[in-house]
Design a protein around this motif. Structure first.
Motif, short mmCIF file in Angstrom:
data_model
loop_
_atom_site.label_atom_id
_atom_site.label_comp_id
_atom_site.label_asym_id
_atom_site.label_seq_id
_atom_site.Cartn_x
_atom_site.Cartn_y
_atom_site.Cartn_z
N ASN A 184 -0.99 -2.61 4.39
CA ASN A 184 -1.05 -4.05 4.68
C ASN A 184 -0.26 -4.89 3.68
O ASN A 184 -0.14 -6.08 3.86
N HIS A 185 0.24 -4.25 2.65
CA HIS A 185 0.99 -4.97 1.60
C HIS A 185 0.28 -6.27 1.22
O HIS A 185 0.88 -7.35 1.21
N CYS A 186 -0.98 -6.13 0.90
CA CYS A 186 -1.84 -7.27 0.58
C CYS A 186 -1.28 -8.06 -0.59
O CYS A 186 -0.79 -7.47 -1.57
N SER A 187 -1.37 -9.38 -0.52
CA SER A 187 -0.88 -10.14 -1.67
C SER A 187 -1.91 -10.19 -2.79
O SER A 187 -1.57 -10.47 -3.93
N ASN A 188 -3.18 -9.92 -2.46
CA ASN A 188 -4.18 -9.84 -3.52
C ASN A 188 -4.73 -8.41 -3.52
O ASN A 188 -5.89 -8.16 -3.24
N THR A 189 -3.84 -7.48 -3.84
CA THR A 189 -4.18 -6.09 -3.55
C THR A 189 -4.94 -5.40 -4.69
O THR A 189 -4.57 -5.52 -5.85
N PHE A 230 6.74 -6.62 -1.74
CA PHE A 230 6.40 -5.33 -1.16
C PHE A 230 5.54 -4.61 -2.21
O PHE A 230 5.82 -4.70 -3.39
N ILE A 231 4.52 -3.91 -1.75
CA ILE A 231 3.72 -3.12 -2.70
C ILE A 231 4.31 -1.71 -2.74
O ILE A 231 4.34 -1.02 -1.72
N LEU A 232 4.79 -1.32 -3.90
CA LEU A 232 5.50 -0.05 -4.01
C LEU A 232 4.87 0.84 -5.07
O LEU A 232 4.09 0.37 -5.90
N VAL A 233 5.21 2.13 -5.03
CA VAL A 233 4.72 3.08 -6.03
C VAL A 233 5.92 3.70 -6.74
O VAL A 233 6.84 4.18 -6.09
N ASP A 234 5.89 3.65 -8.06
CA ASP A 234 6.94 4.29 -8.86
C ASP A 234 6.52 5.73 -9.13
O ASP A 234 5.62 5.99 -9.93
N LYS A 235 7.19 6.66 -8.43
CA LYS A 235 6.83 8.08 -8.55
C LYS A 235 7.03 8.60 -9.96
O LYS A 235 6.42 9.58 -10.36
N GLU A 236 7.96 7.99 -10.67
CA GLU A 236 8.26 8.48 -12.02
C GLU A 236 7.20 8.05 -13.04
O GLU A 236 7.12 8.60 -14.12
N ARG A 237 6.44 7.03 -12.68
CA ARG A 237 5.42 6.54 -13.61
C ARG A 237 4.01 7.00 -13.25
O ARG A 237 3.15 7.11 -14.13
N CYS A 238 3.77 7.19 -11.95
CA CYS A 238 2.41 7.48 -11.48
C CYS A 238 1.87 8.73 -12.17
O CYS A 238 2.54 9.75 -12.28
N ILE A 239 0.62 8.63 -12.67
CA ILE A 239 0.00 9.78 -13.32
C ILE A 239 -0.88 10.58 -12.36
O ILE A 239 -1.44 11.59 -12.73
N GLY A 240 -1.00 10.08 -11.13
CA GLY A 240 -1.77 10.80 -10.11
C GLY A 240 -3.27 10.79 -10.34
O GLY A 240 -3.94 11.77 -10.07
N CYS A 241 -3.80 9.67 -10.84
CA CYS A 241 -5.24 9.62 -11.09
C CYS A 241 -6.03 9.38 -9.81
O CYS A 241 -7.20 9.75 -9.72
N GLY A 242 -5.39 8.77 -8.82
CA GLY A 242 -6.06 8.58 -7.53
C GLY A 242 -6.94 7.34 -7.46
O GLY A 242 -7.63 7.13 -6.46
N TYR A 243 -6.91 6.53 -8.50
CA TYR A 243 -7.77 5.33 -8.48
C TYR A 243 -7.35 4.36 -7.36
O TYR A 243 -8.20 3.77 -6.70
N CYS A 244 -6.02 4.25 -7.12
CA CYS A 244 -5.54 3.33 -6.08
C CYS A 244 -5.97 3.81 -4.70
O CYS A 244 -6.24 3.00 -3.82
N VAL A 245 -6.02 5.15 -4.54
CA VAL A 245 -6.45 5.71 -3.24
C VAL A 245 -7.89 5.27 -2.97
O VAL A 245 -8.24 4.90 -1.86
N GLN A 246 -8.71 5.31 -4.04
CA GLN A 246 -10.12 4.90 -3.89
C GLN A 246 -10.22 3.39 -3.65
O GLN A 246 -11.12 2.93 -2.96
N ALA A 247 -9.31 2.64 -4.26
CA ALA A 247 -9.44 1.18 -4.21
C ALA A 247 -8.92 0.59 -2.91
O ALA A 247 -9.30 -0.53 -2.55
N CYS A 248 -8.06 1.31 -2.20
CA CYS A 248 -7.51 0.75 -0.96
C CYS A 248 -8.57 0.79 0.13
O CYS A 248 -9.08 1.85 0.47
N PRO A 249 -8.91 -0.36 0.71
CA PRO A 249 -9.97 -0.39 1.73
C PRO A 249 -9.50 0.10 3.10
O PRO A 249 -10.30 0.19 4.01
N TYR A 250 -8.18 0.35 3.23
CA TYR A 250 -7.63 0.63 4.56
C TYR A 250 -7.24 2.09 4.76
O TYR A 250 -6.75 2.45 5.83
N GLY A 251 -7.40 2.91 3.74
CA GLY A 251 -7.01 4.32 3.87
C GLY A 251 -5.51 4.48 4.00
O GLY A 251 -5.04 5.43 4.61
N SER A 252 -4.74 3.55 3.42
CA SER A 252 -3.29 3.60 3.56
C SER A 252 -2.64 4.54 2.57
O SER A 252 -1.49 4.90 2.71
#
Lengths: 253, 390
Positions: free
Chosen positions: A127-132, A150-172
């Protein structure tokens, strides 16, 4: 006695030096560089206001968008940057929902209990939420907002903790089994910045998916956006999604 | 969806929600940090609040806290997709993320704990450096940091420093663990996690698990070393354990009760969870077996003055149950919150494998490591036998 005094003295000295030394060392070693000062955030905000519109009434559930997305973005098998849901609602108010293989191969006819009174397809994506919440919770700013929002992910920086996956309410979001980092729909940022259309928008035979700049008054999205009744997903969570749905029924989750 | 309760939704999960992203490792991580915080609280009860009856375990609890602290971040590192980038959390933190606080809180706490241990054991270290020979002598002499002053005056200063460090350590330990609760409590997308009570519940259960583990290790170590178990100490630990347990269980039950009474949107999914995926792990094991039984058992030994043998047995038995209770609590929070899809109408199971990267074997190994370290620390710094100092 004298010895003890000296000892005392050296101990105080030692403690002093120890504290000074460790403070200096920790300042040098641990001085955090706040992530908001990174290069990409210093860029000016772009003078655009991109939104994504989904016309539920037009979607026929062919799954071409899901396929196009997978090809364009190398989406790993069994994970989805976009998917299509089918809703079948019976006279007895029973709501059947499914999305076999994310709707990638279309939908087979489905028998449900009782007559189908209402049925429709709902394409889903980030949903590219503005208050994401996903950007909020990322510990290393690997999830970030581009100048065009645009809400983007920097693959080179991501540590793969998965917190964003838990925080997204839409399963995106999902953790990609290939890169071991968070991954999700980018609204085809790499195409948009080259003046191309999103892969899914281009693949849709029914124009059920629209994408464009609201600040451009001549754009199709700006006309639809201002004239039609639009809704967002889970509005009560106050994430302020930038993907809007036209003709969305109350049963849509 | 919540406004249309007359609809009956059939099960459906979002396609990306078919997996459990936070595994056993994320269950183990708050469990180990909880043990650190709990053990530290006991040592502070003696060092700051002057609870003399806890003197026999005051030093031991510090070593225990340190042993577990060393391994608190291991499950996290094993879980990360890119552990080699873990240090970025400290170099380039995003301060709106709760996780960014972890590095700072964890390392500050580690430094504080090491300092406190050094000051508490300073006299012992000097003594050993004179008694031992060879490598051990070198080891202890290095640890003295060149200071051999054991005069009464110096001891007084040490005592003061320890009291101050222990006092600072209390809010630090609370932050270390309250922060873990915040990680979950501040996820608004998840109704099973999102509650301001979460940090408090985590803290209280940390105290419970820490004290229970301390009782267990103290009894085992004493039997093993053939030394007397201090009756007053056990009776006192029982009291604290019971008090923290009462507060912990009450809050946990209140949380469920409020959700049930409000019967809001969340209750739909939580009700289903409690009746299905979490029925055994939460209702039966965590609440009935591992909470209510020790609650009653500890209540009996704390109210009635029973013989020490009975008290000791009850204490050991309750501690064992409570060590499981808190582990189950972590499991039920972390895994429980992932049993349902964000669609709130789809559910999935989680069965960790024995040999996988974040599986059962890895969990056992990571949990045994701190126990081995505590054993070694206890050998290097014997503290249970002679407690004449400090």
């Amino acid at each position: 006695m004298e010895f003890e005094k000296m000892n005392q003295q050296s101990r105080r000295d030692f403690l002093k030096k120890f504290i000074q030394g460790s403070t200096a060392l920790s300042v040098v070693l641990m001085y955090p560089v706040p992530s908001f000062s990174t290069e990409k955030d210093k860029k000016k905000k772009a003078n655009t206001n991109y939104v994504y519109l989904v016309d539920i009434g037009k979607c026929i559930g062919c799954g071409k968008c899901v396929k196009a997305c997978r090809t364009e973005n190398n989406v790993p098998a069994d994970f989805f940057r976009t998917w299509v849901e089918r809703y079948l609602i019976s006279f007895q108010h029973e709501v059947f929902t499914d999305s076999p293989k994310g709707g990638e191969e279309g939908f087979q006819p489905k028998k449900i209990k009782g007559e189908v009174e209402k049925g429709f397809y709902v394409p889903k994506l980030c949903n590219h939420c503005s208050n994401t919440p996903c950007v909020q919770v990322c510990p290393v700013s690997a999830s970030y907002k581009s100048p065009e929002n645009f809400i983007l992910v920097d693959k080179e920086r991501c540590i793969g903790c998965g917190y964003c996956v838990q925080a997204c309410p839409y399963g995106s979001r999902y953790i990609s089994p290939n890169s071991h980092t968070a991954d999700k729909c980018t609204w085809c940022y790499h195409r948009i910045t080259k003046g191309l259309q999103n892969a899914c928008v281009q693949a849709c035979p029914r124009e059920a998916r629209l994408f464009g700049d609201l600040n451009n008054s001549k754009s199709k999205v700006s006309k639809v956006f201002h004239r039609e009744n639009l809704m967002v997903l889970k509005p009560h969570l106050m994430t302020n999604p930038q993907t809007y749905y036209k003709d969305m029924a109350a049963e849509v989750i | 969806m919540e406004h249309f309760n007359h609809f009956h939704f059939l099960e459906y999960s979002f396609p990306n929600d078919m997996y459990i992203y936070w595994t056993l490792m994320i269950v183990l991580y708050p469990y180990i940090t909880g043990l650190v915080a709990g053990a530290f609280i006991v040592s502070s009860l003696y060092h700051v609040f002057g609870k003399e009856e806890l003197k026999p375990v005051a030093k031991f609890s510090l070593l225990m806290a340190f042993g577990f602290l060393l391994f608190a971040s291991v499950p996290l590192l094993n879980h990360l997709g890119h552990p080699e980038r873990a240090f970025n959390v400290m170099i380039t933190p995003n301060f709106t993320s709760a996780i960014s606080g972890f590095g700072f809180i964890y390392s500050t706490y580690a430094i504080l704990l090491m300092l406190e241990i050094w000051f508490v054991f300073r006299k012992d270290i000097i003594l050993y450096s004179q008694k031992t020979t060879g490598f051990l002598k070198f080891f202890y002499t290095t640890l003295t940091l060149g200071n051999f002053n054991v005069s009464d005056e110096a001891m007084k200063v040490d005592h003061k420093v320890v009291t101050i460090l222990a006092a600072i350590g209390i809010p630090m330990a609370c932050m270390l663990h309250g922060y873990v609760g915040f990680l979950f409590g501040a996820v608004k997308a998840n109704p099973w996690w999102s509650t301001p009570l979460m940090p408090v519940i985590f803290l209280l259960s940390a105290a419970v698990s820490g004290i229970a583990m301390l009782i267990l290790l103290y009894i085992i170590a004493s039997k093993f070393m053939k030394i007397d178990i201090h009756e007053e100490c056990i009776r006192s630990l029982n009291k604290y354990l019971w008090a923290f347990l009462i507060a912990d269980v009450t809050l946990e039950m209140l949380e469920i009760l409020v959700l049930f009474y409000e019967s809001g949107e969340e209750w739909e999914v939580i009700h289903y969870l409690l009746a299905n995926e979490l029925f055994y792990s939460f209702i039966i094991f965590q609440v009935f077996i591992c909470s209510i039984i020790p609650l009653i058992a500890l209540g009996i030994v704390n109210i009635l003055t029973l013989s020490f043998r009975v008290t000791l047995f009850t204490s050991l038995f309750s501690s064992l149950l409570l060590i499981f209770q808190v582990f189950l609590m972590r499991w039920n929070v972390v895994i429980g919150g992932q049993h349902f899809s964000k669609s709130f109408i789809g559910f999935k199971e989680y069965h960790p494998l024995f040999f996988e990267k974040e599986g059962i074997l890895a969990t056992i190994i990571i949990f045994i490591c701190p126990l081995i370290v505590i054993y070694i620390l206890n050998r290097l710094f014997p503290n249970l036998k002679d407690n004449e100092e400090f």
